[in-house]
Design a protein around this motif. Structure first.
Motif, PDB file in Angstrom:
ATOM      1  N   GLU A  83      -1.288   3.330 -12.168  1.00  0.00           N
ATOM      2  CA  GLU A  83      -0.397   4.444 -11.850  1.00  0.00           C
ATOM      3  C   GLU A  83      -0.517   5.564 -12.876  1.00  0.00           C
ATOM      4  OE1 GLU A  83       1.221   4.675  -9.102  1.00  0.00           O
ATOM      5  OE2 GLU A  83       0.812   2.640  -8.384  1.00  0.00           O
ATOM      6  N   LEU A  84      -0.501   5.224 -14.165  1.00  0.00           N
ATOM      7  CA  LEU A  84      -0.622   6.249 -15.193  1.00  0.00           C
ATOM      8  C   LEU A  84      -1.999   6.904 -15.151  1.00  0.00           C
ATOM      9  CD1 LEU A  84       0.567   7.765 -17.577  1.00  0.00           C
ATOM     10  CD2 LEU A  84      -0.184   5.915 -19.083  1.00  0.00           C
ATOM     11  N   LEU A  85      -3.021   6.114 -14.881  1.00  0.00           N
ATOM     12  CA  LEU A  85      -4.376   6.655 -14.767  1.00  0.00           C
ATOM     13  C   LEU A  85      -4.425   7.714 -13.681  1.00  0.00           C
ATOM     14  CD1 LEU A  85      -7.659   4.628 -14.877  1.00  0.00           C
ATOM     15  CD2 LEU A  85      -7.282   6.214 -13.008  1.00  0.00           C
TER      16      LEU A  85
ATOM     17  N   ILE B  62     -19.286   3.060   0.199  1.00  0.00           N
ATOM     18  CA  ILE B  62     -18.670   1.902  -0.471  1.00  0.00           C
ATOM     19  C   ILE B  62     -17.170   2.121  -0.639  1.00  0.00           C
ATOM     20  CG2 ILE B  62     -18.576   0.584  -2.617  1.00  0.00           C
ATOM     21  CD1 ILE B  62     -21.049  -0.074  -1.037  1.00  0.00           C
ATOM     22  N   ALA B  63     -16.764   3.354  -0.939  1.00  0.00           N
ATOM     23  CA  ALA B  63     -15.343   3.655  -1.158  1.00  0.00           C
ATOM     24  C   ALA B  63     -14.498   3.358   0.077  1.00  0.00           C
ATOM     25  CB  ALA B  63     -15.178   5.119  -1.570  1.00  0.00           C
ATOM     26  N   THR B  64     -15.060   3.491   1.266  1.00  0.00           N
ATOM     27  CA  THR B  64     -14.288   3.261   2.499  1.00  0.00           C
ATOM     28  C   THR B  64     -13.864   1.811   2.665  1.00  0.00           C
ATOM     29  OG1 THR B  64     -16.254   2.841   3.878  1.00  0.00           O
ATOM     30  CG2 THR B  64     -15.552   5.138   3.642  1.00  0.00           C
ATOM     31  N   LEU B  65     -14.495   0.887   1.937  1.00  0.00           N
ATOM     32  CA  LEU B  65     -14.164  -0.528   2.074  1.00  0.00           C
ATOM     33  C   LEU B  65     -12.865  -0.888   1.355  1.00  0.00           C
ATOM     34  CD1 LEU B  65     -17.701  -2.151   1.583  1.00  0.00           C
ATOM     35  CD2 LEU B  65     -16.637  -1.264   3.667  1.00  0.00           C
ATOM     36  N   GLY B  66     -12.391  -0.033   0.446  1.00  0.00           N
ATOM     37  CA  GLY B  66     -11.159  -0.320  -0.287  1.00  0.00           C
ATOM     38  C   GLY B  66      -9.941  -0.452   0.611  1.00  0.00           C
ATOM     39  N   PRO B  67      -9.619   0.579   1.427  1.00  0.00           N
ATOM     40  CA  PRO B  67      -8.463   0.456   2.319  1.00  0.00           C
ATOM     41  C   PRO B  67      -8.621  -0.648   3.363  1.00  0.00           C
ATOM     42  CG  PRO B  67      -9.116   2.755   2.071  1.00  0.00           C
ATOM     43  CD  PRO B  67     -10.208   1.924   1.456  1.00  0.00           C
ATOM     44  N   LYS B  68      -9.834  -0.880   3.823  1.00  0.00           N
ATOM     45  CA  LYS B  68     -10.048  -1.895   4.859  1.00  0.00           C
ATOM     46  C   LYS B  68      -9.726  -3.299   4.359  1.00  0.00           C
ATOM     47  CE  LYS B  68     -13.683   0.337   7.632  1.00  0.00           C
ATOM     48  NZ  LYS B  68     -13.378   1.722   7.315  1.00  0.00           N
TER      49      LYS B  68
ATOM     50  N   TYR C  18     -10.270   2.240  -6.471  1.00  0.00           N
ATOM     51  CA  TYR C  18      -9.241   3.278  -6.526  1.00  0.00           C
ATOM     52  C   TYR C  18      -8.760   3.692  -5.135  1.00  0.00           C
ATOM     53  CZ  TYR C  18     -10.823   3.086 -11.239  1.00  0.00           C
ATOM     54  OH  TYR C  18     -11.148   2.613 -12.495  1.00  0.00           O
ATOM     55  N   ASN C  19      -9.205   2.940  -4.112  1.00  0.00           N
ATOM     56  CA  ASN C  19      -8.727   3.160  -2.746  1.00  0.00           C
ATOM     57  C   ASN C  19      -8.027   1.936  -2.178  1.00  0.00           C
ATOM     58  OD1 ASN C  19      -9.891   5.776  -2.523  1.00  0.00           O
ATOM     59  ND2 ASN C  19     -11.884   4.854  -2.136  1.00  0.00           N
ATOM     60  N   CYS C  20      -7.997   0.838  -2.921  1.00  0.00           N
ATOM     61  CA  CYS C  20      -7.502  -0.413  -2.360  1.00  0.00           C
ATOM     62  C   CYS C  20      -5.998  -0.408  -2.137  1.00  0.00           C
ATOM     63  CB  CYS C  20      -7.902  -1.596  -3.239  1.00  0.00           C
ATOM     64  SG  CYS C  20      -7.192  -1.561  -4.903  1.00  0.00           S
ATOM     65  N   LYS C  21      -5.291   0.597  -2.648  1.00  0.00           N
ATOM     66  CA  LYS C  21      -3.848   0.697  -2.399  1.00  0.00           C
ATOM     67  C   LYS C  21      -3.516   1.661  -1.269  1.00  0.00           C
ATOM     68  CE  LYS C  21      -2.228  -0.797  -6.940  1.00  0.00           C
ATOM     69  NZ  LYS C  21      -1.305  -0.554  -8.067  1.00  0.00           N
ATOM     70  N   LEU C  22      -4.544   2.156  -0.574  1.00  0.00           N
ATOM     71  CA  LEU C  22      -4.319   2.962   0.625  1.00  0.00           C
ATOM     72  C   LEU C  22      -4.129   2.042   1.824  1.00  0.00           C
ATOM     73  CD1 LEU C  22      -6.969   5.812   0.214  1.00  0.00           C
ATOM     74  CD2 LEU C  22      -4.504   5.985  -0.125  1.00  0.00           C
TER      75      LEU C  22
ATOM     76  N   ARG D  50       0.842  -1.208   0.000  1.00  0.00           N
ATOM     77  CA  ARG D  50       0.000   0.000   0.000  1.00  0.00           C
ATOM     78  C   ARG D  50       0.878   1.259   0.000  1.00  0.00           C
ATOM     79  NH1 ARG D  50      -5.016  -1.663   2.492  1.00  0.00           N
ATOM     80  NH2 ARG D  50      -5.115  -3.930   2.306  1.00  0.00           N
ATOM     81  N   ASN D  51       0.268   2.386  -0.372  1.00  0.00           N
ATOM     82  CA  ASN D  51       0.999   3.650  -0.453  1.00  0.00           C
ATOM     83  C   ASN D  51       0.117   4.788   0.060  1.00  0.00           C
ATOM     84  OD1 ASN D  51       2.523   5.883  -1.063  1.00  0.00           O
ATOM     85  ND2 ASN D  51       2.631   5.517  -3.255  1.00  0.00           N
ATOM     86  N   PRO D  52       0.439   5.356   1.240  1.00  0.00           N
ATOM     87  CA  PRO D  52      -0.403   6.433   1.793  1.00  0.00           C
ATOM     88  C   PRO D  52      -0.406   7.693   0.941  1.00  0.00           C
ATOM     89  CG  PRO D  52       1.632   6.178   3.060  1.00  0.00           C
ATOM     90  CD  PRO D  52       1.561   5.018   2.125  1.00  0.00           C
TER      91      PRO D  52
END
Length: 520
Positions: free
Chosen positions: A204-206, A124-130, A274-278, A67-69
């Motif tokens: 990454e490019l996106l 729904i977006a909050t579930l990505g980092p979790k 788009y949050n799963c790498k947090l 992951r990358n903060p």
């Protein structure tokens, strides 16, 4: 944040992969080689592509040590760029074009239904980092492996539907710049090709592209507001056509509100992607508000621009919309600036790329989420398949943009409504700390025998479909409840509200029974 700490918060049970690999980061070259090995004879070619920067990851879970903060602010700018685009303008125009709402009621509907849609999508977006998982894979923890496949199919159609509207409107606008030299088909093809290139490379490019592109497009939108004002806004222009009060007006507001809700919740099936790498310890509230404002502010601001442009009564502007739909109206609005106006028109036409990139990328991920046979095919290949599908569909449907947009966004709101309710009820009722299941065991994400059977999720989804059917109000069908919500001839669309209600009531009961009987 350790896996044990996450487990204590009820987010998920410790992952054996995290424990085994969390202490040591594998070199990028080795990661690419390992990712390429699953493609057999094509492994050397794939490894070369990965080394050149093409994303190796597909639908697999992102481990905590990967992951990358720093990606946090990238996500905020991404949502701004995705929605600060030309395709958002026609949403507001539908209020007058299809539902004869006055400008004031159109704005009120956008603000209210938009807030509701943005809130659900942000949750729904909050579930990505979790979880470190894509949205369609998260759905497996409520609706099982089969249910996840069904949702993936719906999401593929959703993202391709959005892509079709993008390439048609972008093509219309490009063709309006040089109508004698560029055909509408050619405009559609140009936008489609430019959209697929960053998606082929990957995540990454996106993000790098979306980080900056919103700023110049926002400036052009401000120019449009000013030029429209110079042409003469008439906020009461449609007032005489609007039903004065009561049932008929309510029906138009409900129907347009369903379209607005769908324009926000269309991002829900990809919001976690788009949050799963947090990192897992990223504040859920921070992710929620980042997503909320990234959706709410640009969509409201720009769709209201569309409604405002529809109030211009100058015959040249009215004729421009009739002849060229929204692309023609925007071209007419920029006419006073001559050559510079045409340059801005090109910029606006190409702005849809920012939106279409997300559609294209997530369509490829959702195809991989259909199951293991699809997951072993490289993500970039599925991206090209999606590109081919929406390019052909855009060329075929190029003359029917408004009809496609109106019907597509209405139907979209039905399934996203019950999908969001089911997914969030699973998380906040059954997976919460102290709940029946107490969290997620994320090692099970691709193990059908360890995931829920999905009977509860699928049956609750069927209940949601039943709610949508009785409440919808479309040109081709009006449900028995929808018929009584507005003008008897056209009805009022209560489809997404009843879809969410039916699924929301049935799912906790069905899921509790499933856990008691099966244990998972």
């Amino acid at each position: 944040m350790s896996a044990d700490a996450d487990s204590e918060k009820g987010y998920y049970s410790p992952s054996s992969q995290d424990v085994a690999e969390g202490q040591e980061k594998v070199g990028e070259r080795n990661v690419n080689k390992q990712a390429a090995e699953r493609f057999g004879a094509f492994a050397p070619i794939m490894e070369k592509l990965f080394d050149y920067g093409v994303e190796a990851r597909g639908v697999e879970r992102v481990l905590e040590n990967e992951r990358n903060p720093k990606m946090f602010w990238n996500n905020l700018f991404m949502w701004w760029s995705v929605n600060c685009v030309l395709t958002t303008v026609p949403i507001g125009a539908l209020a007058q074009a299809f539902f004869t709402l006055s400008f004031g009621n159109a704005c009120a509907t956008i603000f209210c239904f938009g807030a509701l849609g943005a809130a659900f999508t942000s949750a729904i977006a909050t579930l990505g980092p979790k979880t470190g998982l894509r949205t369609m894979v998260i759905a497996r923890f409520s609706s099982g492996y089969v249910g996840g496949i069904l949702y993936s199919i719906l999401n593929i159609l959703t993202q391709l539907g959005f892509a079709v509207t993008c390439v048609i409107l972008g093509g219309q606008t490009l063709a309006a710049v040089r109508p004698d030299t560029l055909s509408l088909e050619g405009g559609v093809a140009i936008v489609a090709v430019l959209s697929v290139i960053p998606c082929f490379v990957g995540y990454e490019l996106l993000h790098r592209y979306e980080r900056y592109v919103w700023a110049p497009i926002l400036l052009v939108m401000l120019f449009l507001y000013g030029l429209g004002g110079k042409a003469g806004y008439h906020p009461t222009a449609q007032k005489a056509l609007e039903d004065p009060a009561g049932r008929f007006l309510a029906g138009d507001i409900l129907s347009f509100g369903g379209i607005v809700f769908g324009s926000f919740t269309g991002w829900a099936p990809v919001a976690a992607d788009y949050n799963c790498k947090l990192p897992a310890n990223t504040s859920a509230w921070a992710v929620f508000f980042m997503t909320f404002f990234g959706l709410y502010l640009p969509i409201c601001f720009i769709s209201i621009l569309g409604a405002a442009l529809m109030t211009i009564t100058d015959p040249a502007y009215v004729a421009a919309y009739a002849d060229g739909s929204m692309g023609g109206l925007i071209a007419q609005t920029l006419t006073p600036w001559g050559g510079f106006g045409k340059f801005l028109l090109v910029v606006l036409a190409l702005s849809v790329i920012a939106n279409n990139m997300v559609n294209t990328y997530s369509a490829g991920i959702s195809i991989q989420a259909l199951g293991r046979p699809f997951a072993i095919v490289p993500r970039m290949f599925w991206t090209l398949v999606g590109f081919a599908a929406y390019t052909v569909a855009g060329i075929v449907g190029r003359e029917h943009f408004s009809d496609i947009l109106s019907n597509f966004l209405s139907i979209l709101s039905y399934w996203t409504a019950f999908f969001m309710v089911i997914t969030l009820e699973e998380h906040f009722i059954f997976r919460r700390k102290g709940g029946v299941l107490g969290g997620y065991n994320l090692d099970d994400w691709d193990s059908p025998s360890k995931l829920p059977l999905g009977v509860a999720g699928i049956l609750a989804g069927c209940c949601g479909i039943a709610g949508a059917v009785v409440g919808m109000a479309e040109v081709w069908y009006i449900g028995p409840i929808g018929k009584h919500a507005g003008n008897p001839e056209f009805g009022g669309d209560l489809g997404f509200e009843l879809a969410a209600a039916f699924a929301g009531v049935s799912y906790p009961i069905l899921r509790w029974a499933e856990i008691r009987l099966v244990g998972r």
